[in-house]
Design a protein around this motif. Structure first.
Motif, PDB file in Angstrom:
ATOM      1  N   LEU A   1      48.100  47.610  61.276  1.00 45.76           N
ATOM      2  CA  LEU A   1      48.237  48.283  59.994  1.00 45.76           C
ATOM      3  C   LEU A   1      49.378  47.667  59.188  1.00 45.76           C
ATOM      4  CD1 LEU A   1      47.895  52.011  61.154  1.00 45.76           C
ATOM      5  CD2 LEU A   1      46.094  50.456  60.400  1.00 45.76           C
ATOM      6  N   SER A   2      49.255  47.706  57.853  1.00 47.14           N
ATOM      7  CA  SER A   2      50.307  47.205  56.984  1.00 47.14           C
ATOM      8  C   SER A   2      51.498  48.174  56.993  1.00 47.14           C
ATOM      9  CB  SER A   2      49.781  47.052  55.556  1.00 47.14           C
ATOM     10  OG  SER A   2      49.488  48.322  55.004  1.00 47.14           O
ATOM     11  N   PRO A   3      52.685  47.724  56.537  1.00 47.11           N
ATOM     12  CA  PRO A   3      53.842  48.636  56.522  1.00 47.11           C
ATOM     13  C   PRO A   3      53.596  49.916  55.726  1.00 47.11           C
ATOM     14  CG  PRO A   3      54.574  46.378  56.218  1.00 47.11           C
ATOM     15  CD  PRO A   3      53.074  46.349  56.189  1.00 47.11           C
ATOM     16  N   VAL A   4      52.943  49.807  54.568  1.00 44.07           N
ATOM     17  CA  VAL A   4      52.686  51.009  53.773  1.00 44.07           C
ATOM     18  C   VAL A   4      51.734  51.941  54.512  1.00 44.07           C
ATOM     19  CG1 VAL A   4      51.722  51.855  51.597  1.00 44.07           C
ATOM     20  CG2 VAL A   4      53.142  49.815  51.620  1.00 44.07           C
ATOM     21  N   THR A   5      50.727  51.375  55.194  1.00 46.49           N
ATOM     22  CA  THR A   5      49.779  52.204  55.941  1.00 46.49           C
ATOM     23  C   THR A   5      50.470  52.899  57.112  1.00 46.49           C
ATOM     24  OG1 THR A   5      48.056  50.621  55.349  1.00 46.49           O
ATOM     25  CG2 THR A   5      47.538  52.191  57.088  1.00 46.49           C
ATOM     26  N   LYS A   6      51.366  52.195  57.805  1.00 47.51           N
ATOM     27  CA  LYS A   6      52.116  52.829  58.897  1.00 47.51           C
ATOM     28  C   LYS A   6      52.937  54.009  58.383  1.00 47.51           C
ATOM     29  CE  LYS A   6      52.745  48.881  62.076  1.00 47.51           C
ATOM     30  NZ  LYS A   6      52.217  47.736  61.332  1.00 47.51           N
TER      31      LYS A   6
ATOM     32  N   ILE B   1      43.614  53.462  51.878  1.00 49.17           N
ATOM     33  CA  ILE B   1      44.299  53.692  53.147  1.00 49.17           C
ATOM     34  C   ILE B   1      43.550  54.733  53.970  1.00 49.17           C
ATOM     35  CG2 ILE B   1      46.472  54.471  54.177  1.00 49.17           C
ATOM     36  CD1 ILE B   1      47.959  53.225  51.932  1.00 49.17           C
ATOM     37  N   ARG B   2      42.890  55.702  53.320  1.00 48.11           N
ATOM     38  CA  ARG B   2      42.081  56.662  54.074  1.00 48.11           C
ATOM     39  C   ARG B   2      40.951  55.955  54.813  1.00 48.11           C
ATOM     40  NH1 ARG B   2      42.331  59.688  49.225  1.00 48.11           N
ATOM     41  NH2 ARG B   2      40.089  59.457  48.880  1.00 48.11           N
TER      42      ARG B   2
ATOM     43  N   ARG C   1      52.755  37.964  57.419  1.00 50.30           N
ATOM     44  CA  ARG C   1      53.915  38.671  57.980  1.00 50.30           C
ATOM     45  C   ARG C   1      53.561  40.089  58.388  1.00 50.30           C
ATOM     46  NH1 ARG C   1      56.715  35.986  53.756  1.00 50.30           N
ATOM     47  NH2 ARG C   1      56.525  37.849  52.458  1.00 50.30           N
ATOM     48  N   GLN C   2      52.574  40.700  57.726  1.00 52.46           N
ATOM     49  CA  GLN C   2      52.167  42.062  58.052  1.00 52.46           C
ATOM     50  C   GLN C   2      51.207  42.121  59.232  1.00 52.46           C
ATOM     51  OE1 GLN C   2      50.608  43.785  54.469  1.00 52.46           O
ATOM     52  NE2 GLN C   2      52.528  43.605  53.354  1.00 52.46           N
ATOM     53  N   GLY C   3      50.904  40.984  59.822  1.00 49.32           N
ATOM     54  CA  GLY C   3      50.028  40.978  60.990  1.00 49.32           C
ATOM     55  C   GLY C   3      48.613  40.555  60.708  1.00 49.32           C
ATOM     56  N   GLY C   4      48.277  40.230  59.443  1.00 47.33           N
ATOM     57  CA  GLY C   4      46.936  39.771  59.120  1.00 47.33           C
ATOM     58  C   GLY C   4      46.709  38.345  59.583  1.00 47.33           C
ATOM     59  N   ASN C   5      45.446  37.923  59.602  1.00 52.14           N
ATOM     60  CA  ASN C   5      45.088  36.578  60.050  1.00 52.14           C
ATOM     61  C   ASN C   5      44.106  35.961  59.054  1.00 52.14           C
ATOM     62  OD1 ASN C   5      44.926  34.282  61.606  1.00 52.14           O
ATOM     63  ND2 ASN C   5      43.390  35.124  63.011  1.00 52.14           N
ATOM     64  N   PRO C   6      44.579  35.585  57.866  1.00 52.10           N
ATOM     65  CA  PRO C   6      43.669  35.008  56.876  1.00 52.10           C
ATOM     66  C   PRO C   6      43.123  33.667  57.342  1.00 52.10           C
ATOM     67  CG  PRO C   6      45.775  35.667  55.898  1.00 52.10           C
ATOM     68  CD  PRO C   6      45.948  35.679  57.374  1.00 52.10           C
ATOM     69  N   PRO C   7      41.885  33.354  56.981  1.00 49.75           N
ATOM     70  CA  PRO C   7      41.341  32.025  57.352  1.00 49.75           C
ATOM     71  C   PRO C   7      42.062  30.912  56.613  1.00 49.75           C
ATOM     72  CG  PRO C   7      39.835  33.219  55.900  1.00 49.75           C
ATOM     73  CD  PRO C   7      40.909  34.195  56.279  1.00 49.75           C
TER      74      PRO C   7
ATOM     75  N   LEU D   1      47.469  42.222  43.150  1.00 44.80           N
ATOM     76  CA  LEU D   1      47.794  41.555  44.409  1.00 44.80           C
ATOM     77  C   LEU D   1      48.682  42.440  45.281  1.00 44.80           C
ATOM     78  CD1 LEU D   1      48.478  37.901  43.180  1.00 44.80           C
ATOM     79  CD2 LEU D   1      46.562  38.665  44.589  1.00 44.80           C
ATOM     80  N   ARG D   2      49.596  43.196  44.656  1.00 40.34           N
ATOM     81  CA  ARG D   2      50.449  44.096  45.430  1.00 40.34           C
ATOM     82  C   ARG D   2      49.605  45.205  46.076  1.00 40.34           C
ATOM     83  NH1 ARG D   2      53.222  45.909  41.545  1.00 40.34           N
ATOM     84  NH2 ARG D   2      54.578  44.099  41.452  1.00 40.34           N
ATOM     85  N   ALA D   3      48.628  45.718  45.319  1.00 36.13           N
ATOM     86  CA  ALA D   3      47.753  46.743  45.886  1.00 36.13           C
ATOM     87  C   ALA D   3      46.886  46.178  47.011  1.00 36.13           C
ATOM     88  CB  ALA D   3      46.865  47.330  44.789  1.00 36.13           C
ATOM     89  N   MET D   4      46.450  44.927  46.898  1.00 34.40           N
ATOM     90  CA  MET D   4      45.666  44.305  47.965  1.00 34.40           C
ATOM     91  C   MET D   4      46.514  44.104  49.223  1.00 34.40           C
ATOM     92  SD  MET D   4      43.462  41.514  45.748  1.00 34.40           S
ATOM     93  CE  MET D   4      42.852  40.683  47.206  1.00 34.40           C
ATOM     94  N   ARG D   5      47.789  43.770  49.064  1.00 32.09           N
ATOM     95  CA  ARG D   5      48.644  43.566  50.235  1.00 32.09           C
ATOM     96  C   ARG D   5      48.815  44.847  51.038  1.00 32.09           C
ATOM     97  NH1 ARG D   5      51.703  40.117  46.832  1.00 32.09           N
ATOM     98  NH2 ARG D   5      53.121  41.800  46.284  1.00 32.09           N
ATOM     99  N   GLU D   6      48.793  45.998  50.379  1.00 32.98           N
ATOM    100  CA  GLU D   6      48.971  47.259  51.084  1.00 32.98           C
ATOM    101  C   GLU D   6      47.853  47.526  52.078  1.00 32.98           C
ATOM    102  OE1 GLU D   6      49.373  50.296  48.202  1.00 32.98           O
ATOM    103  OE2 GLU D   6      51.329  49.614  47.459  1.00 32.98           O
ATOM    104  N   THR D   7      46.666  46.985  51.803  1.00 33.24           N
ATOM    105  CA  THR D   7      45.535  47.185  52.718  1.00 33.24           C
ATOM    106  C   THR D   7      45.181  45.918  53.487  1.00 33.24           C
ATOM    107  OG1 THR D   7      44.042  46.750  50.845  1.00 33.24           O
ATOM    108  CG2 THR D   7      44.541  49.048  51.356  1.00 33.24           C
ATOM    109  N   GLY D   8      45.974  44.857  53.339  1.00 30.33           N
ATOM    110  CA  GLY D   8      45.737  43.645  54.113  1.00 30.33           C
ATOM    111  C   GLY D   8      44.563  42.810  53.632  1.00 30.33           C
ATOM    112  N   MET D   9      44.200  42.879  52.343  1.00 26.84           N
ATOM    113  CA  MET D   9      43.079  42.084  51.823  1.00 26.84           C
ATOM    114  C   MET D   9      43.594  40.765  51.260  1.00 26.84           C
ATOM    115  SD  MET D   9      40.436  44.744  49.997  1.00 26.84           S
ATOM    116  CE  MET D   9      41.566  45.190  48.702  1.00 26.84           C
TER     117      MET D   9
END
Length: 505
Positions: A31-36, A68-69, A448-454, A482-490
């Motif tokens: 999960l991203s920091p905001v989601t945690k 996030i839901r 850095r948030q744990g995602g694995n982009p191709p 882009l900031r909103a996308m980072r919150e969900t790891g997209m």
């Protein structure tokens, strides 16, 4: 210096139990920091309102955004139910016999991890170690202003102390491994920890360090750690407390036998025995026995000089950073007068517009010129800070920041620490440089948030951003999405196009 009993007062606030594997657990780690933090906010809501892990759909919509839901549902952090006789939500006027019929969520395994009313035999016990997280953690005046990543790093530091039983002490080397410099500075400014030098009087006792031979390295003490978390004793101190408690109990029994079976003597003998038992039972939590660690109160360290602050990082030179600055993608200091005028237009847009209007009037022109002078001083302060790592007092410039007070230097210092705004791109080279910078920062943040982009994700996003900027999409709108996308790891470029289409609709 030993910790006195009056200094270690009990923290009476409510708290939730946070497992020590929260940050690396296979369910919560991706999960991203905001989601945690939103997950922690839901647990805190349930603990504060004693809902036994139930959250109504309406309350979930108020606390958690829709994206996030969806993440919570996929990660099985909660389970969706309909309020029926078999599964009532018991919110408002809802009862098991008369359910309300609305939708609600139950937090996964809440009864196993948290304290809920009812017999303990009805639920399985969670035997993992845990951390006490107060229910006002997210809005507390000390931790509330911190960024989501800084909040999680603070929790990670507490977890390290609890898992290694350091009683809130962290060596310099371990602090550097856990938190980057900017977060360490933020925690120091917020008073979340204090830095000390390892000396004979105050040893850190990490590694080969002992009170007789201190290591000499610095260390941090977490603020008020002993008030909030479990306090561990070393085996020698624990055995000494047990012997002391046994000695007091034996003396109490001897006094009881010596004085006879009278009621008065019996009552007088039971009181010391109960106190001895209480002292024995409290030997782990909230004890006042010194353990060799330094005190956490700041008064004991006033005479010990702290190390000088680290100088501010100089702007990097070479490679893409130079191209970005020269092409106005992210200028630290404007290199040319044309670029300076464009930065001023972003700092004080209303003033530039008034000065360009000949019919604005003399008074409005004077006010706009004063605002533009303050913007010029912001650029000069930022350049001075990057060149020397400090901002010296200057009454002439400080007067521009606060003409009606004495804190102009403080405001100029604060302005010098903030990056200058990024001017809008004009040429094709500036558009290309800005698209590259935005794509690079976004993909790096996701990683850095744990995602694995191709691998091709960065280039695809850069090409999409360059096309959008060329078509007239404003950079502020792109940064917001882009900031909103980072919150969900997209990270997909197509998702950015879809979000902009929804905004335009």
């Amino acid at each position: 210096m030993p910790v006195q009993a009056r200094e270690v007062t009990r923290d009476t606030r409510g708290y939730i139990k946070l497992a020590l594997d929260f940050l690396e657990n296979p369910k919560t780690a991706p999960l991203s920091p905001v989601t945690k933090l939103k997950l922690l906010e839901l647990w805190i809501y349930c603990a504060r309102n004693r809902t036994e892990g139930r959250v109504t759909a309406a309350q979930a919509r108020r606390l958690v955004p829709g994206r996030i839901r969806e993440v919570f549902t996929v990660a099985r952090c909660w389970h969706q139910h309909d309020c029926t006789t078999a599964t009532p939500c018991q919110h408002g006027a809802c009862t098991p016999s008369v359910p309300c019929g609305r939708e609600f969520f139950t937090m996964h395994d809440y009864e196993r991890h948290q304290t809920v009313p009812g017999p303990a035999s009805a639920r399985g016990k969670d035997t993992r170690g845990y951390l006490k997280l107060s229910v006002d953690f997210l809005e507390n005046r000390k931790t509330g202003p911190l960024t989501p990543v800084t909040k999680l790093k603070l929790i990670e530091l507490w977890i390290y102390c609890a898992r290694n039983r350091t009683n809130g002490v962290i060596a310099d080397g371990q602090a550097r491994k856990i938190a980057p410099p900017r977060i360490r500075d933020a925690l120091t400014t917020a008073g979340s920890w204090e830095h000390h030098a390892c000396t004979t009087a105050a040893p850190c006792q990490h590694g080969a360090c002992t009170p007789n031979t201190p290591c000499g390295h610095g260390f941090f003490t977490m603020h008020d750690y002993r008030r909030h978390q479990t306090h561990y004793l070393d085996p020698t101190t624990r055995a000494e407390q047990a012997r002391s408690a046994g000695r007091k109990g034996g003396l109490a029994k001897a006094a009881n036998r010596r004085d006879g079976p009278s009621e008065t003597a019996s009552v007088a003998a039971r009181a010391p025995a109960s106190n001895a038992g209480a002292s024995h039972n409290s030997q782990v939590i909230n004890t006042s026995t010194p353990v060799g660690f330094p005190p956490y109160e700041p008064d004991a360290w006033e005479e010990k000089p702290l190390p000088p602050p680290r100088p501010a990082p100089r702007p990097r030179h070479g490679g893409d950073d130079v191209a970005d600055r020269l092409n106005a993608a992210a200028p630290e200091v404007p290199a040319t007068q044309a670029l300076r005028r464009r930065v001023l237009a972003r700092l004080a847009p209303d003033a530039v517009e008034v000065l360009a209007d000949p019919d604005a009037g003399a008074i409005r022109h004077a006010q706009a010129q004063a605002e533009l002078d303050r913007a010029e001083a912001v650029i000069d302060a930022r350049a001075e800070y990057l060149a020397s790592g400090d901002v010296v007092e200057n009454p002439d410039i400080d007067r521009l920041f606060d003409p009606h007070g004495q804190n102009g230097y403080a405001r100029r210092t604060a302005a010098a620490h903030n990056p200058l705004p990024t001017p809008d791109p004009i040429s094709a080279g500036e558009v290309r440089a800005m698209a590259y910078r935005l794509a690079r920062d976004h993909i790096d943040a996701i990683t850095r948030q744990g995602g694995n982009p191709p691998g091709p994700a960065r280039e695809a996003l850069r090409a999409e951003l360059e096309t959008m900027l060329s078509q007239g999409t404003h950079q502020d709108l792109l940064r917001t999405e882009l900031r909103a996308m980072r919150e969900t790891g997209m990270w997909a470029a197509s998702k950015l196009r879809e979000r902009l289409a929804k905004v335009a609709a």
